[in-house]
Design a protein around this motif. Structure first.
Motif, PDB file in Angstrom:
ATOM      1  N   ASN A  25       0.826  -1.195   0.000  1.00  0.00           N
ATOM      2  CA  ASN A  25       0.000   0.000   0.000  1.00  0.00           C
ATOM      3  C   ASN A  25       0.869   1.257   0.000  1.00  0.00           C
ATOM      4  OD1 ASN A  25      -2.160   1.702   0.129  1.00  0.00           O
ATOM      5  ND2 ASN A  25      -2.550   1.383   2.292  1.00  0.00           N
ATOM      6  N   ILE A  26       1.934   1.251   0.775  1.00  0.00           N
ATOM      7  CA  ILE A  26       2.851   2.403   0.816  1.00  0.00           C
ATOM      8  C   ILE A  26       3.512   2.595  -0.545  1.00  0.00           C
ATOM      9  CG2 ILE A  26       5.026   3.231   1.808  1.00  0.00           C
ATOM     10  CD1 ILE A  26       4.109   1.910   4.460  1.00  0.00           C
ATOM     11  N   LEU A  27       3.974   1.515  -1.143  1.00  0.00           N
ATOM     12  CA  LEU A  27       4.609   1.606  -2.467  1.00  0.00           C
ATOM     13  C   LEU A  27       3.617   2.095  -3.520  1.00  0.00           C
ATOM     14  CD1 LEU A  27       6.750  -1.671  -2.445  1.00  0.00           C
ATOM     15  CD2 LEU A  27       7.542   0.684  -2.120  1.00  0.00           C
ATOM     16  N   GLU A  28       2.380   1.603  -3.459  1.00  0.00           N
ATOM     17  CA  GLU A  28       1.361   2.026  -4.414  1.00  0.00           C
ATOM     18  C   GLU A  28       1.041   3.511  -4.241  1.00  0.00           C
ATOM     19  OE1 GLU A  28      -2.693   2.913  -5.708  1.00  0.00           O
ATOM     20  OE2 GLU A  28      -2.162   2.574  -3.617  1.00  0.00           O
ATOM     21  N   GLY A  29       1.029   3.985  -3.004  1.00  0.00           N
ATOM     22  CA  GLY A  29       0.771   5.399  -2.751  1.00  0.00           C
ATOM     23  C   GLY A  29       1.853   6.285  -3.338  1.00  0.00           C
ATOM     24  N   LYS A  30       3.105   5.856  -3.231  1.00  0.00           N
ATOM     25  CA  LYS A  30       4.205   6.630  -3.816  1.00  0.00           C
ATOM     26  C   LYS A  30       4.079   6.680  -5.334  1.00  0.00           C
ATOM     27  CE  LYS A  30       7.563   5.785  -0.159  1.00  0.00           C
ATOM     28  NZ  LYS A  30       8.837   5.147   0.204  1.00  0.00           N
ATOM     29  N   GLN A  31       3.740   5.561  -5.943  1.00  0.00           N
ATOM     30  CA  GLN A  31       3.580   5.524  -7.396  1.00  0.00           C
ATOM     31  C   GLN A  31       2.384   6.374  -7.832  1.00  0.00           C
ATOM     32  OE1 GLN A  31       5.598   4.230  -9.706  1.00  0.00           O
ATOM     33  NE2 GLN A  31       6.990   3.719  -8.043  1.00  0.00           N
ATOM     34  N   ARG A  32       1.309   6.383  -7.030  1.00  0.00           N
ATOM     35  CA  ARG A  32       0.144   7.193  -7.349  1.00  0.00           C
ATOM     36  C   ARG A  32       0.497   8.678  -7.303  1.00  0.00           C
ATOM     37  NH1 ARG A  32      -3.197   7.054  -2.995  1.00  0.00           N
ATOM     38  NH2 ARG A  32      -3.326   4.816  -3.152  1.00  0.00           N
ATOM     39  N   ASP A  33       1.283   9.080  -6.298  1.00  0.00           N
ATOM     40  CA  ASP A  33       1.713  10.478  -6.219  1.00  0.00           C
ATOM     41  C   ASP A  33       2.568  10.859  -7.423  1.00  0.00           C
ATOM     42  OD1 ASP A  33       0.381  10.795  -3.841  1.00  0.00           O
ATOM     43  OD2 ASP A  33       2.172  10.510  -2.597  1.00  0.00           O
ATOM     44  N   LYS A  34       3.457   9.965  -7.811  1.00  0.00           N
ATOM     45  CA  LYS A  34       4.304  10.223  -8.986  1.00  0.00           C
ATOM     46  C   LYS A  34       3.443  10.347 -10.246  1.00  0.00           C
ATOM     47  CE  LYS A  34       8.188   8.239 -11.503  1.00  0.00           C
ATOM     48  NZ  LYS A  34       9.080   7.081 -11.626  1.00  0.00           N
ATOM     49  N   LEU A  35       2.455   9.482 -10.385  1.00  0.00           N
ATOM     50  CA  LEU A  35       1.560   9.531 -11.540  1.00  0.00           C
ATOM     51  C   LEU A  35       0.764  10.831 -11.568  1.00  0.00           C
ATOM     52  CD1 LEU A  35       0.235   8.124 -13.986  1.00  0.00           C
ATOM     53  CD2 LEU A  35      -1.404   7.148 -12.380  1.00  0.00           C
ATOM     54  N   LEU A  36       0.277  11.274 -10.412  1.00  0.00           N
ATOM     55  CA  LEU A  36      -0.477  12.528 -10.358  1.00  0.00           C
ATOM     56  C   LEU A  36       0.394  13.726 -10.735  1.00  0.00           C
ATOM     57  CD1 LEU A  36      -2.664  12.003  -7.172  1.00  0.00           C
ATOM     58  CD2 LEU A  36      -3.420  12.120  -9.537  1.00  0.00           C
ATOM     59  N   ARG A  37       1.667  13.728 -10.325  1.00  0.00           N
ATOM     60  CA  ARG A  37       2.573  14.811 -10.722  1.00  0.00           C
ATOM     61  C   ARG A  37       2.783  14.820 -12.228  1.00  0.00           C
ATOM     62  NH1 ARG A  37       5.299  13.322  -6.020  1.00  0.00           N
ATOM     63  NH2 ARG A  37       6.745  12.026  -7.195  1.00  0.00           N
ATOM     64  N   GLU A  38       2.955  13.647 -12.833  1.00  0.00           N
ATOM     65  CA  GLU A  38       3.150  13.559 -14.278  1.00  0.00           C
ATOM     66  C   GLU A  38       1.897  13.987 -15.037  1.00  0.00           C
ATOM     67  OE1 GLU A  38       5.951  12.995 -15.944  1.00  0.00           O
ATOM     68  OE2 GLU A  38       6.960  12.917 -14.009  1.00  0.00           O
ATOM     69  N   VAL A  39       0.726  13.599 -14.547  1.00  0.00           N
ATOM     70  CA  VAL A  39      -0.522  14.009 -15.193  1.00  0.00           C
ATOM     71  C   VAL A  39      -0.682  15.522 -15.093  1.00  0.00           C
ATOM     72  CG1 VAL A  39      -3.044  13.892 -14.971  1.00  0.00           C
ATOM     73  CG2 VAL A  39      -1.691  11.813 -14.950  1.00  0.00           C
ATOM     74  N   GLY A  40      -0.306  16.098 -13.949  1.00  0.00           N
ATOM     75  CA  GLY A  40      -0.360  17.554 -13.792  1.00  0.00           C
ATOM     76  C   GLY A  40       0.551  18.261 -14.772  1.00  0.00           C
ATOM     77  N   ARG A  41       1.748  17.730 -14.956  1.00  0.00           N
ATOM     78  CA  ARG A  41       2.678  18.324 -15.927  1.00  0.00           C
ATOM     79  C   ARG A  41       2.127  18.225 -17.343  1.00  0.00           C
ATOM     80  NH1 ARG A  41       7.611  15.409 -13.194  1.00  0.00           N
ATOM     81  NH2 ARG A  41       8.061  16.886 -11.535  1.00  0.00           N
ATOM     82  N   ALA A  42       1.566  17.062 -17.684  1.00  0.00           N
ATOM     83  CA  ALA A  42       1.010  16.882 -19.031  1.00  0.00           C
ATOM     84  C   ALA A  42      -0.169  17.821 -19.253  1.00  0.00           C
ATOM     85  CB  ALA A  42       0.580  15.429 -19.229  1.00  0.00           C
ATOM     86  N   THR A  43      -0.998  18.010 -18.240  1.00  0.00           N
ATOM     87  CA  THR A  43      -2.134  18.923 -18.346  1.00  0.00           C
ATOM     88  C   THR A  43      -1.654  20.345 -18.553  1.00  0.00           C
ATOM     89  OG1 THR A  43      -3.424  17.483 -16.911  1.00  0.00           O
ATOM     90  CG2 THR A  43      -4.198  19.740 -17.166  1.00  0.00           C
ATOM     91  N   GLN A  44      -0.599  20.720 -17.843  1.00  0.00           N
ATOM     92  CA  GLN A  44      -0.052  22.064 -17.984  1.00  0.00           C
ATOM     93  C   GLN A  44       0.475  22.286 -19.405  1.00  0.00           C
ATOM     94  OE1 GLN A  44       3.193  22.823 -15.270  1.00  0.00           O
ATOM     95  NE2 GLN A  44       2.189  24.660 -14.527  1.00  0.00           N
ATOM     96  N   VAL A  45       1.162  21.294 -19.955  1.00  0.00           N
ATOM     97  CA  VAL A  45       1.684  21.407 -21.317  1.00  0.00           C
ATOM     98  C   VAL A  45       0.539  21.521 -22.315  1.00  0.00           C
ATOM     99  CG1 VAL A  45       2.897  20.124 -23.133  1.00  0.00           C
ATOM    100  CG2 VAL A  45       3.883  20.271 -20.857  1.00  0.00           C
ATOM    101  N   LEU A  46      -0.498  20.699 -22.145  1.00  0.00           N
ATOM    102  CA  LEU A  46      -1.628  20.751 -23.074  1.00  0.00           C
ATOM    103  C   LEU A  46      -2.356  22.083 -22.995  1.00  0.00           C
ATOM    104  CD1 LEU A  46      -3.146  17.182 -22.771  1.00  0.00           C
ATOM    105  CD2 LEU A  46      -1.939  18.164 -24.719  1.00  0.00           C
ATOM    106  N   SER A  47      -2.519  22.618 -21.791  1.00  0.00           N
ATOM    107  CA  SER A  47      -3.220  23.898 -21.685  1.00  0.00           C
ATOM    108  C   SER A  47      -2.398  25.017 -22.313  1.00  0.00           C
ATOM    109  CB  SER A  47      -3.563  24.217 -20.233  1.00  0.00           C
ATOM    110  OG  SER A  47      -2.395  24.355 -19.461  1.00  0.00           O
ATOM    111  N   ARG A  48      -1.076  24.940 -22.194  1.00  0.00           N
ATOM    112  CA  ARG A  48      -0.226  25.934 -22.860  1.00  0.00           C
ATOM    113  C   ARG A  48      -0.346  25.816 -24.374  1.00  0.00           C
ATOM    114  NH1 ARG A  48       4.998  24.932 -19.151  1.00  0.00           N
ATOM    115  NH2 ARG A  48       4.364  26.156 -17.355  1.00  0.00           N
ATOM    116  N   GLN A  49      -0.361  24.583 -24.879  1.00  0.00           N
ATOM    117  CA  GLN A  49      -0.497  24.389 -26.322  1.00  0.00           C
ATOM    118  C   GLN A  49      -1.834  24.919 -26.811  1.00  0.00           C
ATOM    119  OE1 GLN A  49       0.153  20.210 -26.858  1.00  0.00           O
ATOM    120  NE2 GLN A  49       2.373  20.420 -26.952  1.00  0.00           N
ATOM    121  N   GLU A  50      -2.904  24.675 -26.071  1.00  0.00           N
ATOM    122  CA  GLU A  50      -4.214  25.187 -26.461  1.00  0.00           C
ATOM    123  C   GLU A  50      -4.219  26.709 -26.450  1.00  0.00           C
ATOM    124  OE1 GLU A  50      -6.953  23.437 -23.732  1.00  0.00           O
ATOM    125  OE2 GLU A  50      -6.727  21.438 -24.585  1.00  0.00           O
TER     126      GLU A  50
END
Length: 81
Positions: A25-50
């Motif tokens: 559960n601890i390992l999965e939580g760390k991976q989930r946090d990493k995934l959320l940071r990457e999704v946030g970065r991708a969203t930021q890039v897409l909004s800039r492109q738009e």
């Protein structure tokens, strides 16, 4: 094997399984946090492109001349006069 020994063995096995699940559960939580940071970065890039896409469309559709400078930095660009 007495009943007490059997129950103690069962409790030990369940305790080990619980600890293993907690570690996963601890390992999965760390991976989930990493995934959320990457999704946030991708969203930021897409909004800039738009933003730049709609800005370019507006500039191309303009009725009068537009003087501007598009940069990738967060500092304001100096406009030549």
């Amino acid at each position: 094997m007495t009943l007490e020994l059997g129950l103690l063995l069962l409790e030990s096995i369940l305790l080990i399984v619980t600890v293993i699940l907690l570690v996963f559960n601890i390992l999965e939580g760390k991976q989930r946090d990493k995934l959320l940071r990457e999704v946030g970065r991708a969203t930021q890039v897409l909004s800039r492109q738009e933003y730049f896409h709609s800005l370019m469309d507006s500039m191309l559709d303009a009725q009068t001349e537009i003087v501007g400078c598009i940069t990738g930095s967060s500092r304001p660009a100096m406009m030549p006069r």
